[in-house]
Design a protein around this motif. Structure first.
Motif, PDB file in Angstrom:
ATOM      1  N   PHE A  83      -0.561 -10.487   9.789  1.00 45.88           N
ATOM      2  CA  PHE A  83      -1.270 -10.711   8.522  1.00 45.88           C
ATOM      3  C   PHE A  83      -2.320 -11.743   9.035  1.00 45.88           C
ATOM      4  O   PHE A  83      -1.789 -12.919   9.437  1.00 45.88           O
ATOM      5  CB  PHE A  83      -0.535 -11.082   7.267  1.00 45.88           C
ATOM      6  CG  PHE A  83       0.137  -9.967   6.768  1.00 45.88           C
ATOM      7  CD1 PHE A  83      -0.419  -8.730   6.163  1.00 45.88           C
ATOM      8  CD2 PHE A  83       1.763  -9.954   6.863  1.00 45.88           C
ATOM      9  CE1 PHE A  83       0.408  -7.949   5.824  1.00 45.88           C
ATOM     10  CE2 PHE A  83       2.596  -8.911   6.428  1.00 45.88           C
ATOM     11  CZ  PHE A  83       1.780  -8.042   5.953  1.00 45.88           C
ATOM     12  N   LYS A  84      -3.388 -11.712   8.961  1.00 50.38           N
ATOM     13  CA  LYS A  84      -4.444 -12.816   8.924  1.00 50.38           C
ATOM     14  C   LYS A  84      -4.424 -13.432   7.688  1.00 50.38           C
ATOM     15  O   LYS A  84      -5.186 -13.060   6.831  1.00 50.38           O
ATOM     16  CB  LYS A  84      -5.726 -12.272   9.272  1.00 50.38           C
ATOM     17  CG  LYS A  84      -5.766 -11.605  10.898  1.00 50.38           C
ATOM     18  CD  LYS A  84      -6.924 -11.187  11.356  1.00 50.38           C
ATOM     19  CE  LYS A  84      -6.859 -10.687  12.861  1.00 50.38           C
ATOM     20  NZ  LYS A  84      -6.369  -9.553  13.049  1.00 50.38           N
ATOM     21  N   LEU A  85      -4.297 -14.654   7.548  1.00 52.92           N
ATOM     22  CA  LEU A  85      -4.170 -15.473   6.271  1.00 52.92           C
ATOM     23  C   LEU A  85      -5.441 -15.413   5.572  1.00 52.92           C
ATOM     24  O   LEU A  85      -5.617 -15.478   4.462  1.00 52.92           O
ATOM     25  CB  LEU A  85      -3.542 -16.775   6.414  1.00 52.92           C
ATOM     26  CG  LEU A  85      -2.033 -16.838   6.565  1.00 52.92           C
ATOM     27  CD1 LEU A  85      -1.748 -18.175   6.907  1.00 52.92           C
ATOM     28  CD2 LEU A  85      -1.203 -16.162   5.594  1.00 52.92           C
ATOM     29  N   TYR A 135      -4.265   1.326   0.667  1.00 52.84           N
ATOM     30  CA  TYR A 135      -4.722   2.081   1.592  1.00 52.84           C
ATOM     31  C   TYR A 135      -6.060   2.160   2.046  1.00 52.84           C
ATOM     32  O   TYR A 135      -6.366   2.253   3.134  1.00 52.84           O
ATOM     33  CB  TYR A 135      -4.046   3.496   1.225  1.00 52.84           C
ATOM     34  CG  TYR A 135      -2.590   3.565   0.752  1.00 52.84           C
ATOM     35  CD1 TYR A 135      -1.513   3.426   1.713  1.00 52.84           C
ATOM     36  CD2 TYR A 135      -2.430   4.003  -0.451  1.00 52.84           C
ATOM     37  CE1 TYR A 135      -0.436   3.404   1.158  1.00 52.84           C
ATOM     38  CE2 TYR A 135      -1.138   4.099  -0.900  1.00 52.84           C
ATOM     39  CZ  TYR A 135      -0.082   3.891  -0.144  1.00 52.84           C
ATOM     40  OH  TYR A 135       1.059   4.105  -0.354  1.00 52.84           O
ATOM     41  N   HIS A 136      -6.911   2.290   1.175  1.00 50.81           N
ATOM     42  CA  HIS A 136      -8.290   2.279   1.254  1.00 50.81           C
ATOM     43  C   HIS A 136      -9.272   0.860   1.766  1.00 50.81           C
ATOM     44  O   HIS A 136     -10.334   0.971   2.019  1.00 50.81           O
ATOM     45  CB  HIS A 136      -9.104   2.877   0.150  1.00 50.81           C
ATOM     46  CG  HIS A 136      -8.399   4.182  -0.243  1.00 50.81           C
ATOM     47  ND1 HIS A 136      -8.340   5.306   0.727  1.00 50.81           N
ATOM     48  CD2 HIS A 136      -7.708   4.565  -1.170  1.00 50.81           C
ATOM     49  CE1 HIS A 136      -7.449   6.416  -0.083  1.00 50.81           C
ATOM     50  NE2 HIS A 136      -7.338   5.797  -1.262  1.00 50.81           N
ATOM     51  N   ASP A 137      -8.502   0.008   1.845  1.00 50.72           N
ATOM     52  CA  ASP A 137      -9.032  -1.478   2.003  1.00 50.72           C
ATOM     53  C   ASP A 137      -9.250  -1.640   3.866  1.00 50.72           C
ATOM     54  O   ASP A 137      -8.499  -0.932   4.268  1.00 50.72           O
ATOM     55  CB  ASP A 137      -8.155  -2.677   1.640  1.00 50.72           C
ATOM     56  CG  ASP A 137      -8.980  -3.771   1.629  1.00 50.72           C
ATOM     57  OD1 ASP A 137      -9.803  -4.090   0.801  1.00 50.72           O
ATOM     58  OD2 ASP A 137      -8.866  -4.673   2.856  1.00 50.72           O
ATOM     59  N   VAL A 138     -10.082  -2.114   4.233  1.00 51.82           N
ATOM     60  CA  VAL A 138     -10.750  -2.124   5.616  1.00 51.82           C
ATOM     61  C   VAL A 138      -9.582  -2.895   6.403  1.00 51.82           C
ATOM     62  O   VAL A 138      -9.390  -2.819   7.288  1.00 51.82           O
ATOM     63  CB  VAL A 138     -12.201  -2.727   5.570  1.00 51.82           C
ATOM     64  CG1 VAL A 138     -12.056  -4.280   5.196  1.00 51.82           C
ATOM     65  CG2 VAL A 138     -12.682  -2.534   7.053  1.00 51.82           C
ATOM     66  N   HIS A 139      -9.001  -3.924   5.648  1.00 47.76           N
ATOM     67  CA  HIS A 139      -7.866  -4.885   6.255  1.00 47.76           C
ATOM     68  C   HIS A 139      -6.414  -3.990   6.117  1.00 47.76           C
ATOM     69  O   HIS A 139      -5.519  -4.705   6.644  1.00 47.76           O
ATOM     70  CB  HIS A 139      -7.797  -6.060   5.641  1.00 47.76           C
ATOM     71  CG  HIS A 139      -9.025  -6.810   5.781  1.00 47.76           C
ATOM     72  ND1 HIS A 139      -9.512  -7.139   7.025  1.00 47.76           N
ATOM     73  CD2 HIS A 139     -10.111  -7.183   4.668  1.00 47.76           C
ATOM     74  CE1 HIS A 139     -10.882  -7.922   6.724  1.00 47.76           C
ATOM     75  NE2 HIS A 139     -11.161  -7.639   5.432  1.00 47.76           N
ATOM     76  N   TYR A 140      -6.383  -2.778   5.816  1.00 45.32           N
ATOM     77  CA  TYR A 140      -4.882  -2.131   5.760  1.00 45.32           C
ATOM     78  C   TYR A 140      -4.438  -2.205   7.015  1.00 45.32           C
ATOM     79  O   TYR A 140      -3.201  -2.154   6.724  1.00 45.32           O
ATOM     80  CB  TYR A 140      -5.241  -0.833   5.028  1.00 45.32           C
ATOM     81  CG  TYR A 140      -3.735  -0.147   4.620  1.00 45.32           C
ATOM     82  CD1 TYR A 140      -3.204  -0.717   3.575  1.00 45.32           C
ATOM     83  CD2 TYR A 140      -3.320   1.078   5.508  1.00 45.32           C
ATOM     84  CE1 TYR A 140      -1.815   0.025   3.543  1.00 45.32           C
ATOM     85  CE2 TYR A 140      -1.862   1.528   5.375  1.00 45.32           C
ATOM     86  CZ  TYR A 140      -1.303   0.700   3.993  1.00 45.32           C
ATOM     87  OH  TYR A 140       0.049   1.448   3.943  1.00 45.32           O
TER      88      TYR A 140
END
Length: 165
Positions: free
Chosen positions: A94-96, A133-138
């Motif tokens: 994860f990128k905080l 699921y649909h987020d660009v950062h998923y």
């Protein structure tokens, strides 16, 4: 002087002292400019026709796994230790800086679907995502799930089979 004025003065003076006491800052306390870090990660899959649930909680030193169904009532759970390199690999998924921008999607449990929920707790705040699921950062969640699957395959007792929804 009347008793009313003295009593009012005593209350005012007491309140004044309390304000001063609570507004004083201890100079020995460290500033809260500490770097944000992940303290725990939880992932759960809950829903479906038989009340399926699967909950995995990971901390720096431990992993807790629980799964089952509510109809018929079945429950499987176990705990295991996690070594520091495994924790670091999971937390590095994860990128905080992106956590605040990730958006959840609506629940699908009412359609007999299974909701995926992530809870990421840092030393500063908690982040909760449902069906992101649909987020660009998923991709971060996918990366985490792949690393977690490798760890679970090593840690999970051989006699326990994860129920399929």
């Amino acid at each position: 002087m009347s008793a009313v004025k003295i009593k009012g003065l005593k209350i005012f003076f007491s309140m004044f002292l309390l304000l001063i006491f609570f507004s004083c800052e201890n100079k020995n306390t460290p500033k809260h400019n500490t770097k944000e870090r992940i303290e725990s990660i939880s992932i759960s899959h809950i829903g479906g026709r038989n009340g399926f649930y699967e909950i995995i909680k990971i901390r720096r030193d431990s992993l807790f796994f629980e799964s089952g169904t509510s109809k018929p009532a079945k429950n499987t759970s176990w705990k295991n230790a996690v070594n520091i390199p495994s924790w670091d690999a999971l937390a590095s998924s994860f990128k905080l800086k992106n956590l605040d921008s990730i958006r959840s999607s609506p629940s699908i449990q009412h359609l007999d679907g299974i909701d995926e929920t992530f809870i990421i707790k840092t030393n500063k705040k908690s982040h909760i995502y449902v069906n992101a699921y649909h987020d660009v950062h998923y991709y971060q969640f996918e990366n985490f799930k792949q690393k977690l699957e490798k760890i679970l395959s090593q840690k999970q007792p051989a006699t326990i089979k994860t129920p399929q929804p």
